[in-house]
Write an enzyme that holds these catalytic residues in place. Structure first.
Site, short mmCIF file in Angstrom:
data_model
loop_
_atom_site.label_atom_id
_atom_site.label_comp_id
_atom_site.label_asym_id
_atom_site.label_seq_id
_atom_site.Cartn_x
_atom_site.Cartn_y
_atom_site.Cartn_z
N ARG A 58 0.86 -1.18 0.00
CA ARG A 58 0.00 0.00 0.00
C ARG A 58 0.89 1.23 0.00
NH1 ARG A 58 -2.53 0.64 5.32
NH2 ARG A 58 -1.24 2.49 5.49
N TYR A 109 3.64 5.34 11.42
CA TYR A 109 3.95 3.94 11.70
C TYR A 109 4.70 3.22 10.59
CZ TYR A 109 -0.26 3.28 8.81
OH TYR A 109 -1.18 3.32 7.80
N HIS A 159 -3.95 4.37 4.70
CA HIS A 159 -5.06 3.42 4.76
C HIS A 159 -6.32 4.05 4.16
CE1 HIS A 159 -7.88 0.45 6.23
NE2 HIS A 159 -8.55 1.40 6.84
C1 LIG Z 1 -14.96 -6.55 11.41
C2 LIG Z 1 -14.16 -5.28 11.32
N1 LIG Z 1 -13.23 -5.01 12.26
C3 LIG Z 1 -12.51 -3.87 12.18
C4 LIG Z 1 -12.72 -2.97 11.15
C5 LIG Z 1 -11.91 -1.70 11.07
N2 LIG Z 1 -10.98 -1.83 9.94
C6 LIG Z 1 -11.23 -1.20 8.77
S1 LIG Z 1 -10.04 -1.53 7.63
C7 LIG Z 1 -9.18 -2.49 8.71
C8 LIG Z 1 -7.89 -3.14 8.29
C9 LIG Z 1 -8.08 -4.13 7.19
O1 LIG Z 1 -6.84 -4.53 6.70
P1 LIG Z 1 -6.71 -5.47 5.46
O2 LIG Z 1 -7.68 -6.60 5.58
O3 LIG Z 1 -5.28 -5.82 5.31
O4 LIG Z 1 -7.23 -4.58 4.23
P2 LIG Z 1 -6.59 -3.24 3.63
O5 LIG Z 1 -7.22 -2.08 4.32
O6 LIG Z 1 -5.10 -3.32 3.80
O7 LIG Z 1 -6.99 -3.28 2.18
C10 LIG Z 1 -9.82 -2.55 9.94
C11 LIG Z 1 -9.30 -3.30 11.09
C12 LIG Z 1 -13.72 -3.28 10.20
N3 LIG Z 1 -13.98 -2.49 9.17
N4 LIG Z 1 -14.41 -4.44 10.29
#
Ligand SMILES: Cc1ncc(C[n+]2csc(CCOP(=O)(O)OP(=O)(O)O)c2C)c(N)n1
Ligand SMILES: [Mg+2]
Length: 348
Positions: A237, A250, A241
């Protein structure tokens, strides 16, 4: 003067396919850049950029057959674009108007924002396709962080037991918000988790669109034949985020190898130029055309406006007494104010 260009890329892949992958990647990048700048001027409240994942997403989307179903997330807008979802639909969704769609017929589910919820749903969609004998496969997109959710394990388990025609496409971009890959799992790889569920697995360089395309094509045909596959696409990425995040707090990019953090567009363009399958000005001309396409899509998306009473429309078939009272209170309030939301000049 137009140069005659070769028909086969250095890898042996068809020249037209290689150029079309690059065009889709550049189109996605320009969309992403514009979306960030629209968010910065308050046009939408937040946006999750996918910069760096263009090869991974375009390669995977291009490998799908027209009838294959995509189960996306908030991060996978490059996949929706490459599948043919109109830009205006994605913009309207991000601006908060998910119900105003163009009515396109691309088989794609709504983006899930709740992590990993799409995984069991994709298995159900795949099992329904098997049951109805309709022949489509499902590509379920999710991130590295999703692999820590119960839904991931339950979904893969059921897919393995019932031979669901699903490709689980895990785009490992190294981060789940601020959680780095080594804090996500103690497994050596994400793909090895597939062994526990008796499904296929493949790891691929997610910055190489040809490798992703070929991997996902093979995985989809295995899935159609009854072997679900977990694909791990390794990329990075490059941005935050979301537009609300500050990764400088971080992120340590140096902890990733160069191939993982490379710009997939620069790399692929240089590769195709060296193989003589590309006009040197292709990227510039695609960029210019996409800027025009975006101007029109933004204007179209701006035409969606909301009646404040829509707030009450989409959750219940029949309103509850409390909702009726709230709706009445809003009506009265609106009657007392002219243009309370500034709808008349919101696009200026
Ligand atoms: C069930 C749930 N827990 C927490 C969140 C908060 N949250 C949003 S994005 C994220 C990280 C997701 O990381 P990843 O699966 O690696 O996807 P990326 O954002 O890197 O595409 C979190 C913890 C959420 N949306 N849904
Ligand atoms: Mg991630």
């Amino acid at each position: 003067m137009h140069r005659v260009i070769g028909e086969r890329a250095p890898s042996g892949i068809d020249g037209e396919l290689a150029r079309s992958l690059l065009r889709s990647m550049v189109r996605a990048r320009v969309f992403d850049e514009r979306a960030v700048s629209l968010q910065r001027r308050g046009w939408m409240s937040g946006y999750p950029p996918f910069e760096g994942a263009e090869a991974s997403q375009v390669g995977a989307a291009t490998a799908m057959a027209d009838e294959d179903v995509l189960v996306p997330t908030y991060r996978s807008n490059a996949m929706q674009l490459a599948r043919g979802v109109p830009m205006a639909d994605i913009l309207r969704f991000r601006r908060g108007f998910p119900e105003y769609g163009s009515g396109h017929d691309v088989p794609v589910f709504p983006q899930s924002i709740t992590i990993a919820t799409g995984i069991p749903q994709a298995v159900g969609i795949g099992m329904a396709a098997t049951h109805r004998d309709t022949g489509e496969a499902v590509l379920c997109y999710f991130g590295d962080g999703a692999t820590s959710e119960g839904d991931f394990h339950e979904g893969l388990n059921v897919a393995g037991v019932f031979d669901a025609p699903v490709v689980f496409f895990c785009e490992n971009n190294g981060w789940a918000i601020s959680t780095p890959e080594p804090r996500q799992t103690a497994s050596g790889t994400i793909t090895q988790k597939a062994d526990a569920y008796g499904i296929g697995r493949k790891r691929v360089d997610g910055n190489d669109p040809i490798a992703v395309y070929e991997t996902v094509r093979e995985a989809l045909s295995a899935a159609r034949a009854g072997l679900p596959v977990l694909v791990e696409s390794l990329t990075h990425r490059r941005g935050p985020h979301t537009t609300s995040d500050d990764p400088s707090r971080y992120r340590d990019r140096a902890s990733f190898p160069e191939w993982r953090t490379a710009d997939p567009i620069e790399r692929f363009e240089a590769y195709l130029l060296s193989g003589d399958v590309l006009d040197a000005d292709l990227v510039q001309s695609v960029r210019a055309a996409v800027e025009d396409e975006l101007d029109a899509a933004v204007q179209e998306a701006e035409r969606a406006t909301r009646d404040p009473e829509d707030l009450f429309e989409w959750a219940y078939a029949e309103a509850t007494p409390a909702l009726d009272r709230q709706r009445e209170a809003i009506r009265e309030w609106l009657d007392r104010h002219d243009d309370p939301y500034g709808n008349e000049n919101q696009n200026e």
